[in-house]
Design an enzyme around this catalytic site. Structure first.
Site, PDB file in Angstrom:
ATOM      1  N   HIS A 148      -6.732  -6.448   4.406  1.00 31.99           N
ATOM      2  CA  HIS A 148      -5.309  -6.254   4.131  1.00 31.99           C
ATOM      3  C   HIS A 148      -4.422  -6.867   5.207  1.00 31.99           C
ATOM      4  O   HIS A 148      -3.378  -6.322   5.553  1.00 31.99           O
ATOM      5  CB  HIS A 148      -4.978  -4.767   3.940  1.00 31.99           C
ATOM      6  CG  HIS A 148      -5.666  -4.167   2.756  1.00 31.99           C
ATOM      7  ND1 HIS A 148      -5.400  -4.555   1.461  1.00 31.99           N
ATOM      8  CD2 HIS A 148      -6.621  -3.222   2.667  1.00 31.99           C
ATOM      9  CE1 HIS A 148      -6.160  -3.866   0.626  1.00 31.99           C
ATOM     10  NE2 HIS A 148      -6.914  -3.064   1.333  1.00 31.99           N
ATOM     11  N   GLU A 207       0.748 -10.123   1.814  1.00 33.65           N
ATOM     12  CA  GLU A 207       0.982  -8.688   1.919  1.00 33.65           C
ATOM     13  C   GLU A 207       2.401  -8.456   1.429  1.00 33.65           C
ATOM     14  O   GLU A 207       3.308  -9.246   1.739  1.00 33.65           O
ATOM     15  CB  GLU A 207       0.811  -8.197   3.358  1.00 33.65           C
ATOM     16  CG  GLU A 207      -0.580  -8.429   3.937  1.00 33.65           C
ATOM     17  CD  GLU A 207      -1.699  -7.803   3.128  1.00 33.65           C
ATOM     18  OE1 GLU A 207      -1.456  -6.754   2.489  1.00 33.65           O
ATOM     19  OE2 GLU A 207      -2.811  -8.353   3.110  1.00 33.65           O
ATOM     20  N   ASP A 212      -3.160 -15.625   0.592  1.00 34.22           N
ATOM     21  CA  ASP A 212      -3.078 -14.184   0.375  1.00 34.22           C
ATOM     22  C   ASP A 212      -1.735 -13.693   0.896  1.00 34.22           C
ATOM     23  O   ASP A 212      -1.203 -14.222   1.880  1.00 34.22           O
ATOM     24  CB  ASP A 212      -4.207 -13.457   1.107  1.00 34.22           C
ATOM     25  CG  ASP A 212      -4.221 -11.963   0.785  1.00 34.22           C
ATOM     26  OD1 ASP A 212      -4.741 -11.598  -0.288  1.00 34.22           O
ATOM     27  OD2 ASP A 212      -3.682 -11.174   1.588  1.00 34.22           O
TER      28      ASP A 212
END
Length: 238
Positions: free
Chosen positions: A147, A11, A9
């Site tokens: 997040h 950001e 993942d």
């Protein structure tokens, strides 16, 4: 069914890999269904973070300003990932940013992937939200953070495990990896003339940019220059 993969993942500063930059990478190496190793790092985007991004992720300018550059990080990540397929929630998003970074370093990066968003869309009721947090809640997967890259990578892994446990026996075909397709060319560095022209425009119109011009590509600096001219006009000869 795939039991060994890299759950990943990112950001980022925004949603467009052509314009935006990675600010954090989190990844989990999974072998035979078990987490073996993790990878986590901030990345210096050479620009100020927008308030919305900082608020959503909790990541500050100070944290990324002291972080390594993407050229160093992408080499580490590729070594960590090896030849395993990637797994993520809307994995093509993460792959597009990673592949662009790899190509800009002259590195190849072709991978297969497993998308937990596609699995959520297949096995969740249509009226339910399908984002990572909602899918984890629906399938009873615990999320410690939202997040943040490593936490979301782990959540994607556990979400995949849970969906596979429920439906893998009857629909094994849904749990195979697919080729990830994202075409990108290596970005060219901005020329000295481009940088000087932009600096003259910034000084003339008294504009302060949130990005560091020394780290802009040829296309990026051209786009910013055109935008400034369209909004403020050219430099008038005196």
């Amino acid at each position: 069914m795939v039991s060994s993969y890299i759950a990943v993942d990112l950001e980022t500063t925004g949603l467009d890999p052509k314009h935006d930059k990675i600010i954090e990478i989190g990844a989990v190496r999974v072998l035979d269904g078990q987490i073996r190793e993790t990878y986590e790092t901030f990345v210096n985007p050479h620009r100020k973070l927008e308030e919305e991004v900082a608020s959503l992720t909790g990541i500050s300018d100070e944290q990324v300003e002291s972080a390594p550059e993407i050229g160093e990080v992408i080499k580490e990540f590729l070594e960590f990932a090896g030849n395993l397929p990637l797994l993520g929630h809307h994995v093509i998003f993460d792959y597009s940013f990673l592949k662009r970074a790899a190509v800009n370093q002259g590195l190849g990066f072709e991978r297969k992937g497993i998308d937990t968003l596609k699995l959520a869309r297949r096995f969740m009721p249509s009226e339910e939200k399908k984002n990572l947090k909602a899918a984890c809640e629906y399938f009873g997967v615990e999320m410690n953070l939202s997040h943040r890259a490593l936490a979301d990578a782990k959540a994607s892994h556990f979400l995949y495990q849970e969906i596979e446990k429920r439906y893998g026996g009857e629909e094994a075909g849904a749990f195979t990896s697919q080729e990830l397709i994202y075409k990108v060319k290596k970005e060219q560095p901005a020329s000295k003339r481009q940088k000087e022209h932009l600096q003259d425009l910034l000084k003339y119109h008294k504009i302060v940019l949130s990005v560091q011009t020394d780290h802009l590509s040829r296309n990026e600096i051209s786009r910013i220059t055109d935008k400034i001219i369209a909004q403020y006009g050219r430099i008038r000869e005196r």
